[in-house]
Design a protein around this motif. Structure first.
Motif, short mmCIF file in Angstrom:
data_model
loop_
_atom_site.label_atom_id
_atom_site.label_comp_id
_atom_site.label_asym_id
_atom_site.label_seq_id
_atom_site.Cartn_x
_atom_site.Cartn_y
_atom_site.Cartn_z
N THR A 19 6.86 -16.23 7.90
CA THR A 19 5.91 -15.31 7.95
C THR A 19 6.55 -13.80 7.74
O THR A 19 7.70 -13.75 7.82
N SER A 20 5.69 -13.05 7.52
CA SER A 20 6.15 -11.56 7.16
C SER A 20 5.39 -10.60 7.78
O SER A 20 4.12 -10.95 8.03
N LEU A 21 5.89 -9.36 7.97
CA LEU A 21 5.12 -8.12 8.78
C LEU A 21 4.11 -7.76 7.80
O LEU A 21 3.33 -7.10 8.16
N GLY A 22 4.23 -8.13 6.27
CA GLY A 22 3.56 -7.71 5.21
C GLY A 22 3.02 -6.29 5.40
O GLY A 22 3.52 -5.42 4.82
N ARG A 23 1.74 -6.18 6.00
CA ARG A 23 1.27 -4.72 5.95
C ARG A 23 1.95 -3.65 6.82
O ARG A 23 1.49 -2.52 6.90
N TRP A 24 2.60 -4.17 7.92
CA TRP A 24 3.30 -3.29 8.74
C TRP A 24 4.76 -2.96 8.25
O TRP A 24 5.50 -2.56 9.23
N ASP A 25 5.25 -3.40 7.10
CA ASP A 25 6.68 -3.22 6.74
C ASP A 25 6.60 -1.51 6.38
O ASP A 25 5.53 -0.86 6.46
N TYR A 26 7.64 -1.05 5.93
CA TYR A 26 7.82 0.47 5.63
C TYR A 26 6.83 0.69 4.57
O TYR A 26 6.08 1.89 5.01
N SER A 27 6.60 0.22 3.39
CA SER A 27 5.65 0.66 2.48
C SER A 27 4.25 0.50 3.07
O SER A 27 3.38 1.11 2.96
N GLY A 28 3.91 -0.64 3.73
CA GLY A 28 2.85 -0.83 4.35
C GLY A 28 2.55 0.15 5.33
O GLY A 28 1.27 0.66 5.44
N SER A 29 3.30 0.38 6.19
CA SER A 29 3.03 1.45 7.18
C SER A 29 2.76 2.82 6.53
O SER A 29 1.89 3.75 6.93
N PHE A 30 3.55 3.18 5.58
CA PHE A 30 3.42 4.47 4.73
C PHE A 30 2.04 4.52 4.30
O PHE A 30 1.20 5.62 4.06
N PHE A 31 1.42 3.42 3.41
CA PHE A 31 0.26 3.21 3.13
C PHE A 31 -1.01 3.65 4.05
O PHE A 31 -1.91 4.40 3.93
N PHE A 32 -0.74 2.83 5.26
CA PHE A 32 -1.34 3.10 6.14
C PHE A 32 -1.78 4.67 6.90
O PHE A 32 -2.80 4.88 7.03
N SER A 33 -0.59 5.09 7.05
CA SER A 33 -0.57 6.53 7.31
C SER A 33 -1.21 7.28 6.05
O SER A 33 -2.00 8.26 6.57
N ILE A 34 -1.15 7.10 4.86
CA ILE A 34 -1.80 7.81 3.95
C ILE A 34 -3.24 7.79 4.05
O ILE A 34 -3.99 8.65 3.94
N SER A 35 -3.64 6.54 4.18
CA SER A 35 -5.03 6.03 4.22
C SER A 35 -5.73 6.83 5.36
O SER A 35 -6.77 7.11 5.40
N ALA A 36 -4.93 6.95 6.56
CA ALA A 36 -5.38 7.45 7.58
C ALA A 36 -5.51 9.09 7.71
O ALA A 36 -6.83 9.60 7.65
N ILE A 37 -4.65 9.65 7.04
CA ILE A 37 -4.40 11.12 7.07
C ILE A 37 -5.61 11.64 6.00
O ILE A 37 -6.27 12.85 5.86
N THR A 38 -5.63 10.79 4.82
CA THR A 38 -6.81 11.14 3.77
C THR A 38 -8.22 10.94 4.28
O THR A 38 -9.08 10.82 3.50
N ILE A 40 -9.50 7.94 4.08
CA ILE A 40 -9.93 6.81 3.19
C ILE A 40 -10.61 5.77 4.23
O ILE A 40 -11.68 5.43 4.00
N GLY A 41 -9.80 5.29 5.05
CA GLY A 41 -10.18 4.23 6.05
C GLY A 41 -10.93 3.07 5.44
O GLY A 41 -11.88 2.74 5.59
N TYR A 42 -9.95 2.41 4.70
CA TYR A 42 -10.49 1.05 3.99
C TYR A 42 -10.91 0.11 5.22
O TYR A 42 -11.83 -0.82 4.71
N GLY A 43 -10.47 0.01 6.31
CA GLY A 43 -11.10 -0.81 7.32
C GLY A 43 -10.22 -2.09 7.30
O GLY A 43 -10.80 -2.96 8.12
N ASN A 44 -9.04 -2.43 6.57
CA ASN A 44 -8.42 -3.58 6.48
C ASN A 44 -7.15 -3.85 7.36
O ASN A 44 -6.83 -4.87 7.60
N LEU A 45 -6.90 -2.51 7.94
CA LEU A 45 -5.69 -2.57 8.78
C LEU A 45 -6.09 -1.47 9.88
O LEU A 45 -6.32 -0.20 9.82
N SER A 46 -5.75 -2.07 11.01
CA SER A 46 -6.06 -0.92 12.17
C SER A 46 -5.11 -1.13 13.43
O SER A 46 -4.66 -2.43 13.24
#
Length: 191
Positions: A19-38, A40-46
Motif C-alpha cells: 500500500t502507499s500513502l499515494g495522495r498524502w505523500d509530499y507531492s500529493g500534499s503539496f497538490f492538495f494545499s494548492i487546490s485548497a488555497i486556489t 479549486i476544490g476537486y472533491g477527490n481528497l479531503s
C-alpha cells in the motif's frame, strides 16, 4: 469492501502487494494545499479527522488571501513584462499603436500555449487522457471551477514521476494568474 473504499478515500492506494500513502505523500500534499488555497476544490481528497478539518479551515483562512496576493503579484509581473517588451519595440521600431496590440497578442498566444494548449499533451502522456480531456481539465482547473471529474495523479494503474504533481501545482498558480489577466482584459473590452 467498505474498509477498502474508506482507505481509498483517505488517500491510501494499493500497488501490487503493498500500500502507499499515494495522495498524502509530499507531492500529493503539496497538490492538495494548492487546490485548497486556489479554491479549486476537486472533491477527490479531503481531511477525514476533526483536527485535520480544523487545520484545513485555518490553512484556508490564511492561505486563500495570501494566494490572492501572490496571484496579483504574478499577474502584475507578467503585465510589466509585456509592457516592457512593448516599450522596447516602440523604441526600436518606432511603432506606436501596433506595438501594444502586438505585445498583447504575443502575451495571449504565449499564455495559450503554456497554459492551455501544451499541458494537455503532458496529460495525454501521463494520464492517458485524450487531448480534448486534457484541454477540458486545463480550463476547468485554471478557471477554478474544479468539477473533480478529471484530477491528475489519481489512476492507481499508472506510475507518476515524483516531479509531476509539483510541476502541475506551479502550472496552476502561474496559469491562474495568466487567466485572470485574460479575464480582466475581456472585462475591459466589454466595459
Amino acid at each position: 469492501l467498505q474498509g477498502i473504499i474508506q482507505a481509498y478515500k483517505s488517500g491510501i492506494t494499493l500497488q501490487g502487494n503493498t500500500t502507499s500513502l499515494g495522495r498524502w505523500d509530499y507531492s500529493g500534499s503539496f497538490f492538495f494545499s494548492i487546490s485548497a488555497i486556489t479554491t479549486i476544490g476537486y472533491g477527490n481528497l479531503s481531511p477525514s479527522t476533526v483536527v485535520g478539518r480544523i487545520f484545513c479551515i485555518m490553512f484556508a483562512l490564511f492561505g486563500i488571501p495570501l494566494n490572492l496576493v501572490l496571484l496579483n503579484k504574478i499577474g502584475q509581473l507578467m503585465l510589466l513584462g509585456v509592457q516592457h517588451c512593448a516599450h522596447r519595440l516602440e523604441e526600436v521600431f518606432h511603432w506606436q499603436v501596433s506595438t501594444s496590440f502586438l505585445m498583447k497578442t504575443c502575451a495571449l498566444v504565449t499564455g495559450l500555449l503554456l497554459f492551455l494548449l501544451l499541458p494537455p499533451l503532458l496529460f495525454c502522456d501521463k494520464e492517458g487522457w485524450s487531448y480534448e480531456e486534457g484541454f477540458y481539465y486545463s480550463f476547468i482547473t485554471l478557471s477554478t471551477i474544479g468539477f473533480g471529474d478529471y484530477v491528475i495523479g489519481m489512476n492507481p494503474d499508472r506510475t507518476y514521476p515524483s516531479w509531476y504533481k509539483n510541476v502541475i501545482s506551479l502550472w496552476i498558480l502561474f496559469g491562474m494568474a495568466w487567466l485572470a489577466l485574460v479575464i480582466k482584459f475581456c472585462i475591459n473590452l466589454l466595459e
